[in-house]
Design an enzyme around this catalytic site. Structure first.
Site, PDB file in Angstrom:
ATOM      1  CB  CYS A   1      13.254   9.489   7.606  1.00 28.15           C
ATOM      2  SG  CYS A   1      14.437   8.257   6.873  1.00 28.15           S
TER       3      CYS A   1
ATOM      4  CE  LYS B   1      -1.801   3.051   2.044  1.00 29.09           C
ATOM      5  NZ  LYS B   1      -1.742   4.512   1.413  1.00 29.09           N
TER       6      LYS B   1
HETATM    7  P1  NAD Z   1       2.578   9.593   6.806  1.00 27.28           P
HETATM    8  O1  NAD Z   1       2.605   8.955   8.123  1.00 27.28           O
HETATM    9  O2  NAD Z   1       1.689  10.430   6.547  1.00 27.28           O
HETATM   10  O3  NAD Z   1       2.250   8.431   5.654  1.00 27.28           O
HETATM   11  C1  NAD Z   1       2.829   6.951   5.697  1.00 27.28           C
HETATM   12  C2  NAD Z   1       1.786   6.167   4.973  1.00 27.28           C
HETATM   13  O4  NAD Z   1       0.661   5.919   6.089  1.00 27.28           O
HETATM   14  C3  NAD Z   1       1.007   6.303   3.757  1.00 27.28           C
HETATM   15  O5  NAD Z   1       0.969   5.165   3.005  1.00 27.28           O
HETATM   16  C4  NAD Z   1      -0.325   7.000   4.135  1.00 27.28           C
HETATM   17  O6  NAD Z   1      -1.261   6.671   3.247  1.00 27.28           O
HETATM   18  C5  NAD Z   1      -0.581   6.099   5.506  1.00 27.28           C
HETATM   19  N1  NAD Z   1      -1.473   6.927   6.287  1.00 27.28           N
HETATM   20  C6  NAD Z   1      -1.405   8.361   6.470  1.00 27.28           C
HETATM   21  N2  NAD Z   1      -2.326   8.771   7.420  1.00 27.28           N
HETATM   22  C7  NAD Z   1      -2.954   7.463   7.775  1.00 27.28           C
HETATM   23  C8  NAD Z   1      -3.804   7.410   8.870  1.00 27.28           C
HETATM   24  N3  NAD Z   1      -4.461   8.363   9.574  1.00 27.28           N
HETATM   25  N4  NAD Z   1      -4.203   5.992   9.033  1.00 27.28           N
HETATM   26  C9  NAD Z   1      -3.701   5.070   8.514  1.00 27.28           C
HETATM   27  N5  NAD Z   1      -2.665   5.358   7.455  1.00 27.28           N
HETATM   28  C10 NAD Z   1      -2.271   6.341   7.251  1.00 27.28           C
HETATM   29  O7  NAD Z   1       4.070   9.784   6.127  1.00 27.28           O
HETATM   30  P2  NAD Z   1       4.369  10.435   4.788  1.00 27.28           P
HETATM   31  O8  NAD Z   1       4.034  12.006   4.943  1.00 27.28           O
HETATM   32  O9  NAD Z   1       3.873   9.920   3.666  1.00 27.28           O
HETATM   33  O10 NAD Z   1       6.151  10.546   5.098  1.00 27.28           O
HETATM   34  C11 NAD Z   1       6.936  11.238   5.716  1.00 27.28           C
HETATM   35  C12 NAD Z   1       7.229  10.731   6.957  1.00 27.28           C
HETATM   36  O11 NAD Z   1       7.710   9.533   7.037  1.00 27.28           O
HETATM   37  C13 NAD Z   1       8.135  11.656   7.803  1.00 27.28           C
HETATM   38  O12 NAD Z   1       7.779  11.647   9.264  1.00 27.28           O
HETATM   39  C14 NAD Z   1       9.551  10.818   7.505  1.00 27.28           C
HETATM   40  O13 NAD Z   1      10.454  11.183   8.754  1.00 27.28           O
HETATM   41  C15 NAD Z   1       8.905   9.350   7.585  1.00 27.28           C
HETATM   42  N6  NAD Z   1       9.999   8.546   7.342  1.00 27.28           N
HETATM   43  C16 NAD Z   1      10.483   7.559   8.005  1.00 27.28           C
HETATM   44  C17 NAD Z   1      11.526   6.800   7.356  1.00 27.28           C
HETATM   45  C18 NAD Z   1      12.447   5.868   8.470  1.00 27.28           C
HETATM   46  O14 NAD Z   1      12.908   5.021   7.811  1.00 27.28           O
HETATM   47  N7  NAD Z   1      12.191   5.924   9.859  1.00 27.28           N
HETATM   48  C19 NAD Z   1      11.734   6.610   6.162  1.00 27.28           C
HETATM   49  C20 NAD Z   1      10.944   7.797   5.090  1.00 27.28           C
HETATM   50  C21 NAD Z   1       9.997   8.673   5.749  1.00 27.28           C
END
Ligand code: NAD
Length: 504
Positions: free
Chosen positions: A291, A183
């Site tokens: 990240c 997803k």
């Molecule tokens: P996000 O948490 O908004 O979304 C990630 C995933 O979760 C997406 O597929 C999205 O559709 C889903 N999602 C979003 N809101 C949701 C909800 N309320 N309920 C269920 N699913 C939901 O993150 P983003 O904005 O796409 O990505 C950026 C974030 O990811 C930053 O915080 C970054 O630090 C983090 N990140 C972390 C790493 C790591 O390795 N630790 C790597 C890349 C990105």
């Protein structure tokens, strides 16, 4: 005079991928996909229903029965095919990343290349799944361990690495004999469909890799589906916590990687030019939407002023523009709303007592979701610009007196993804490696993303679960152990013995 209005180009329709073919969503719910460099909508992506997620799991379940029986030799052969195809076409997928994410082409190629490392690691799956054997553990008895796949596993991924982060998941999962439901982020979903088509061409059987697009409805359907054995998640900390809690409550194995706020400590003896180059590259590369980006420099003692001057000197040279323009070094942010949120931290900084030295709102390209690099001095704990993961091209500087003050900042942070120290003092660097409460540490390296044969993961609010992703811990996550104790009939030693089996 008749005014001619150009008809808007048709929106690209982005569909699910289930059982080896593209499947249009039936729900009628869709999400917009933008080109962040123009600000215009370029496509729309289908949002899956619970039934569509179930169809993907059913296809994966059916494929698992045969995929887990495919020999290691054949799996390795398919992975070598995948490696060749991704390598050949990395610019093609990189262009898709630029058009939906906005990062510049060289950065997008870098993303695919780092993901390719994980695929290359998985080409060695026969070696990675070798186990242990103890001959004659007891008289006439041998004991050995094997690792077996879990079944259907799922990945939920963020917008910022639309090709690489899925590769961190599907490559080891599939190599280990699992089947996969992805997803991806609904903001830039096309790379996942590109991947599905490529995997089919590489010889991966239908149903082994599936994609369902969508929002919370699709995520919840994955987390609650009884047919899914494990979930890997990468995204922001609040959602990572939610995913971990919901998946484990539903009996699934889960690794959920969250957000970050990465500190870069600069000691007084550091090479100032090297530290300034590193800070600018790591803070503004990919518009700070990494990240592992450096978002906070911690300057110790007298290094602060010359370091800030060196960073300030470099910022105007960063070329901001469309990622497809070869002269651009930094592209736009992912959405208008995110751009505005990031800009609000620059706007709010003076009221909190911080000093805006470079304001990225000035002179940013007007079309698209652009913001230029910003630099804020005197950022301190308690300020929003310090506490929040801004996830944009905003670099804060905190001035402290001693190494101990600097380490305290790193260790007091609720995040623990990456951190770095810049120094010429080997003893101080070694002490930092010992002290730092973070999963990935750089010594004169600002973005210490581990190579594919180590594992990636943070501590504290940056990871929920006990297994890091890809590398040896990835293989561990996607398999479970079995220990076999075996003996063969030997007429010379066989006798009835009702006692508890003892080691002999
Ligand atoms: P996000 O948490 O908004 O979304 C990630 C995933 O979760 C997406 O597929 C999205 O559709 C889903 N999602 C979003 N809101 C949701 C909800 N309320 N309920 C269920 N699913 C939901 O993150 P983003 O904005 O796409 O990505 C950026 C974030 O990811 C930053 O915080 C970054 O630090 C983090 N990140 C972390 C790493 C790591 O390795 N630790 C790597 C890349 C990105």
């Amino acid at each position: 005079m008749t005014e001619t209005i150009e008809a808007p180009a048709a929106l690209r329709q982005i569909k699910h991928w289930i059982g080896g073919r593209a499947v249009a969503g039936a729900s009628g719910r869709k999400g917009p996909v933008y080109n962040p460099a123009t600000g215009r909508q370029a496509g729309e992506v289908d949002f899956a229903t619970v039934e569509e997620v179930d169809a993907a799991v059913t296809a994966a379940r059916a494929a698992f029965t045969t995929w887990r029986e495919v020999s290691l030799a054949k799996r390795a052969e398919i992975f070598f095919n995948i490696r060749e195809l991704v390598h050949e076409r990395r610019e093609e997928v990189a262009r898709i990343l630029v058009s939906e994410h906005g990062k510049v082409l060289s950065d997008a190629i870098g993303e695919v290349t780092r993901g390719l490392e994980v695929i290359e690691f998985c080409c060695g799956i026969p070696t990675l799944l070798k186990s242990e054997f103890s001959e004659q553990a007891s008289t006439g008895i041998d004991v050995y361990s094997i690792r077996q796949p879990l079944g259907v596993v799922a990945g939920i991924t963020p917008f910022n690495f639309p090709a690489m982060v899925p590769m961190w998941m599907w490559a080891p999962a599939i190599a280990c004999g699992n089947t996969f439901v992805l997803k991806p982020s609904e903001k830039d979903p096309s790379a996942s469909v590109w991947t599905a088509e490529l995997l089919k061409e590489a010889g991966l059987p239908d149903g082994v890799f599936n994609v369902v697009h969508g929002d919370k409805v699709a995520v919840d359907a994955v987390l609650e589906h009884p047919g899914i054995a494990a979930v890997s998640f990468v995204g922001s900390t609040p959602i990572a916590r939610y995913v971990y809690e919901t998946a484990t409550k539903n009996g699934k194995r889960c690794q959920a990687l969250g957000g970050a706020k990465n500190h870069m400590i600069v000691l007084p003896d550091a090479d100032i030019d090297m530290a300034a180059d590193a800070a600018v590259s790591a803070a503004y590369g990919s518009a700070g939407e990494r990240c592992m980006a450096i978002s906070q420099v911690v300057a110790v003692g007298a290094v602060a002023q010359p370091l800030i001057e060196a960073i300030k000197e470099r910022i105007p040279k960063v070329k901001v523009g469309d990622g497809l323009d070869p002269s651009s070094e930094m592209g736009p942010l992912i959405t208008e709303a995110h751009r505005d949120k990031v800009a609000s931290y620059v706007e709010g900084a003076p009221a909190e007592g911080a000093t805006v030295l470079v304001d990225g709102r000035e002179g940013a390209p007007e079309d698209g979701f652009f913001l230029k690099p910003s630099l804020i001095d005197n950022v301190k704990p308690g300020m929003k610009a310090y506490e929040d993961e801004i996830f944009g091209p905003v670099l804060g500087v905190t001035r402290v007196d001693t190494y101990d003050d600097a380490v305290k900042l790193v260790n007091d942070s609720p995040f623990g993804n990456g951190t770095a120290i810049f120094t010429r003092d080997g003893g101080a660097a070694r002490q930092f490696q010992f002290d730092a409460q973070a999963g990935m540490v750089g010594i004169n390296v600002p973005i210490p993303v581990p190579v594919a044969y180590y594992s990636f993961g943070g501590w504290k609010g940056s990871l929920f679960g006990d297994r890091h992703i890809y590398g040896p811990e990835g293989i561990d996550f996607y398999t479970r152990g079995k220990v076999v104790t075996s003996r063969w009939p030997d007429p010379a030693t066989s006798k009835v013995d009702l006692g508890f089996p003892q080691t002999r």
